[in-house]
Design an enzyme around this catalytic site. Structure first.
Site, PDB file in Angstrom:
ATOM      1  N   ASP A 195      50.343  83.320   9.177  1.00  0.00           N
ATOM      2  CA  ASP A 195      50.665  81.956   9.573  1.00  0.00           C
ATOM      3  C   ASP A 195      49.435  81.056   9.620  1.00  0.00           C
ATOM      4  O   ASP A 195      49.508  79.870   9.286  1.00  0.00           O
ATOM      5  CB  ASP A 195      51.339  81.959  10.945  1.00  0.00           C
ATOM      6  CG  ASP A 195      52.800  82.389  10.860  1.00  0.00           C
ATOM      7  OD1 ASP A 195      53.306  82.544   9.732  1.00  0.00           O
ATOM      8  OD2 ASP A 195      53.426  82.574  11.915  1.00  0.00           O
ATOM      9  N   THR A 223      57.204  78.192  18.651  1.00  0.00           N
ATOM     10  CA  THR A 223      57.136  79.635  18.897  1.00  0.00           C
ATOM     11  C   THR A 223      55.703  80.164  18.857  1.00  0.00           C
ATOM     12  O   THR A 223      55.499  81.367  18.946  1.00  0.00           O
ATOM     13  CB  THR A 223      57.976  80.401  17.854  1.00  0.00           C
ATOM     14  OG1 THR A 223      57.507  80.082  16.547  1.00  0.00           O
ATOM     15  CG2 THR A 223      59.444  80.040  17.970  1.00  0.00           C
ATOM     16  N   LEU A 247      54.951  78.599  23.018  1.00  0.00           N
ATOM     17  CA  LEU A 247      55.716  79.690  23.640  1.00  0.00           C
ATOM     18  C   LEU A 247      54.814  80.532  24.533  1.00  0.00           C
ATOM     19  O   LEU A 247      55.227  80.961  25.621  1.00  0.00           O
ATOM     20  CB  LEU A 247      56.368  80.558  22.563  1.00  0.00           C
ATOM     21  CG  LEU A 247      57.252  81.711  23.057  1.00  0.00           C
ATOM     22  CD1 LEU A 247      58.399  81.193  23.913  1.00  0.00           C
ATOM     23  CD2 LEU A 247      57.777  82.515  21.876  1.00  0.00           C
ATOM     24  N   SER A 248      53.579  80.767  24.107  1.00  0.00           N
ATOM     25  CA  SER A 248      52.637  81.537  24.930  1.00  0.00           C
ATOM     26  C   SER A 248      52.337  80.832  26.250  1.00  0.00           C
ATOM     27  O   SER A 248      52.046  81.480  27.257  1.00  0.00           O
ATOM     28  CB  SER A 248      51.329  81.753  24.159  1.00  0.00           C
ATOM     29  OG  SER A 248      51.547  82.525  22.998  1.00  0.00           O
TER      30      SER A 248
END
Length: 254
Positions: free
Chosen positions: A43, A154, A158-159
């Site tokens: 990514d 995400t 998200l973390s």
């Protein structure tokens, strides 16, 4: 091949081997004649590819040869031409960041995942948060704060315990990072047309940096962020495993 492909790869051994194999098997079209980019990596490399080639407006088909592959398809060299022809496009609108620094300079950058502010020292950051010119939080005491697109929800968002946003939802996630005051504020979901402004309070004593994906600006005074209405990028995904499904499935991971 009917597709005119320009191949790119991260610097990892596996990705470079895939790049060599692809060029040997399929040849390669020069970038200015290509109609699609195929990226080998993870990514992080996909984000680099989007930033590097955004001006050419070419769709990008990624294959996972990295640690994280949320934005990538499975690596498989067979039937590449047919896979690209069958792939479903997902259109992303980047976030535009405009920064004012202590030195008086103005810096602009683009983010496909998120724009994040982080404290530079052991001192907590003090940030004023405004939406469309109206102050919503007079003073947020925190390690930082971020604004995330649905595609980036995400990742870092998200973390930091932010919400997962479906693609096409036309919303953004505003998420604090280790907030201290106000204690009970856990962020907000904003309409995508919202202009967000962060003002760093006491920026000499409590310096803060701003990062658009991987591009960092240090010693900032103020940051304005809005979703672009002009720039878009197109990612291509295999029909059996598209990005919308991945975002949906991520919400049921334990």
């Amino acid at each position: 091949m009917s597709q005119r492909i320009y191949f790119v790869a991260s610097k990892t051994e596996d990705a470079q081997a895939a790049l060599t194999l692809a060029r040997e098997r399929f040849g390669e079209t020069p970038l200015d004649e290509a109609n699609v980019i195929v990226a080998f990596g993870g990514d992080g490399f996909m984000l680099q590819t989007l930033h590097r080639h955004n001006a050419r407006c070419l769709p990008v088909y990624g294959m996972k040869l990295g640690t994280v592959g949320f934005l990538m398809n499975q690596y498989r060299m067979d039937d590449l031409d047919q896979r690209i022809a069958r792939a479903q496009p997902t259109t992303l609108r980047p976030l535009m960041m405009e920064v004012q620094t202590e030195s008086g300079s103005t810096v602009a950058a683009t983010a496909f995942n998120e724009v994040s502010l982080l404290r530079q020292t052991k001192q907590a950051a003090h940030v004023r948060v405004s939406l469309n010119g109206i102050v919503k939080l007079e003073e947020l005491v925190c390690d930082g704060i971020l604004l995330s697109s649905p595609a980036g929800s995400t990742a870092y968002n998200l973390s930091a315990h932010g919400p997962i946003l479906p693609l096409g939802s036309n919303v953004l996630a505003l998420t604090p990072i280790s907030p201290f005051r106000p204690r009970r504020w856990r962020g907000a979901i904003l309409p995508s047309a919202t202009q967000v402004r962060f003002e760093v309070l006491d920026h000499y004593k409590r310096p803060v940096s701003a990062t658009a994906d991987s591009y960092e600006v240090r010693d900032i005074v103020e940051v304005t962020i809005f979703e672009s209405q002009e720039k878009t990028v197109s990612l291509l995904f295999d029909p059996e495993h598209n990005l919308e499904d991945r975002i949906l499935n991520e919400q049921f991971e334990i």
